[in-house]
Design an enzyme around this catalytic site. Sequence first.
Site, PDB file in Angstrom:
ATOM      1  N   ALA A   8       0.691  -1.374  -0.098  1.00 21.79           N
ATOM      2  CA  ALA A   8       0.028   0.273  -0.197  1.00 21.79           C
ATOM      3  C   ALA A   8       0.824   0.986   0.599  1.00 21.79           C
ATOM      4  O   ALA A   8       0.400   2.779   0.159  1.00 21.79           O
ATOM      5  CB  ALA A   8      -1.180  -0.182   1.233  1.00 21.79           C
ATOM      6  N   ALA A   9       1.999   0.794  -0.415  1.00 21.67           N
ATOM      7  CA  ALA A   9       3.111   3.016  -0.062  1.00 21.67           C
ATOM      8  C   ALA A   9       2.719   3.068  -1.245  1.00 21.67           C
ATOM      9  O   ALA A   9       2.408   4.742  -0.809  1.00 21.67           O
ATOM     10  CB  ALA A   9       4.072   2.521  -0.556  1.00 21.67           C
ATOM     11  N   GLY A  10       2.350   3.381  -2.840  1.00 18.80           N
ATOM     12  CA  GLY A  10       1.932   4.126  -3.920  1.00 18.80           C
ATOM     13  C   GLY A  10       0.345   4.663  -3.038  1.00 18.80           C
ATOM     14  O   GLY A  10       0.187   6.002  -3.385  1.00 18.80           O
ATOM     15  N   ASP A  11      -0.164   3.670  -2.449  1.00 17.29           N
ATOM     16  CA  ASP A  11      -2.051   4.341  -2.616  1.00 17.29           C
ATOM     17  C   ASP A  11      -1.719   5.025  -0.770  1.00 17.29           C
ATOM     18  O   ASP A  11      -1.962   6.261  -1.086  1.00 17.29           O
ATOM     19  CB  ASP A  11      -2.423   3.260  -1.901  1.00 17.29           C
ATOM     20  CG  ASP A  11      -2.675   2.140  -2.857  1.00 17.29           C
ATOM     21  OD1 ASP A  11      -3.242   2.729  -4.772  1.00 17.29           O
ATOM     22  OD2 ASP A  11      -3.338   1.550  -2.773  1.00 17.29           O
TER      23      ASP A  11
END
Length: 306
Positions: A248-251
């Site tokens: 979920a880093a990009g989110d």
Amino acid sequence: MNKIVVVGSTNIDMMAKVHRLPECGETVGGAEFSQAIGGKGMNQAIAAARLGGEVTFVTSLGNDHYADMLKDQLRKEGISTDYVHDDADNPTGMALIYVSHAGDNCIAVAPGANGTLHPELVNTFEPAIANSDVVVMQAEIPIETIRSTARRAHDLGKKVILNLAPAFVADSDLLSTVDVLVVNEVEGGVLSGLPYDNSNLDSIIERLRRTGIPNIIVTVGKDGAHLVTPTDHIHVSSYDVEAIDTVAAGDTFCGALAVCIKGDYVTLHDMQYASAASAIAVTRQGATTSIPQAAEVEEFLANIPV
């Protein structure tokens, strides 16, 4: 506090943590299984809410027991569910995820109800757009819905953030309605027509600049992110953390950006804040379970330099 409308996907994430990602045709044993709430739209909505935004989430949920569970979770996060669509004919979206011990991942998504968030529904949630400051979208819902929503938000003078993931070659009409484009290096390659090969990032960024989008952000994992505006090209280094799960880093980055953006252009401070939120997320397991609260990001920034 920005009023944020996130229009996007909701999935149930079925995750298997493995010592390494399998090759094509290979079975890797000894996996650790877990189930969690996910979907790029859901992740970004929760990130924006935890980081201080006033969030309304527009999504489509299926005809299964997951729908009520997901609505309950959204309410616990303080997110408005007034425009959640109930699809009686399809299951809730599912994501099948492999995560390696090194933090790398590969994901297959079965869209289910996400695929029925059709363009004609845009009229039903226009009041939310009209009352917002920022509209955030990703590409796990029908492209025509993205196009229709972006056009309506643009016409109403709202800031449009598009995270083009999964990537597709977007047309100029859609790109003309986008204020902030967020892609990673591979997605940027798809959009630009120059497949990323570890040596052509500058060429990809130059082609993306020609789209005329006023804020272009290309994330490059542990190498940080590039911010391109009409007058600047800034490279923001990543924070030195031990990554265990990048799901979920990009989110988290996108949700944080939606919260902190104020003017016409993304600032260095905005980038550092979003990068810090993302850095915290990669040190934790899971998708929504990894997303930090605002106080955690402030503490992180106060104690750890870039």
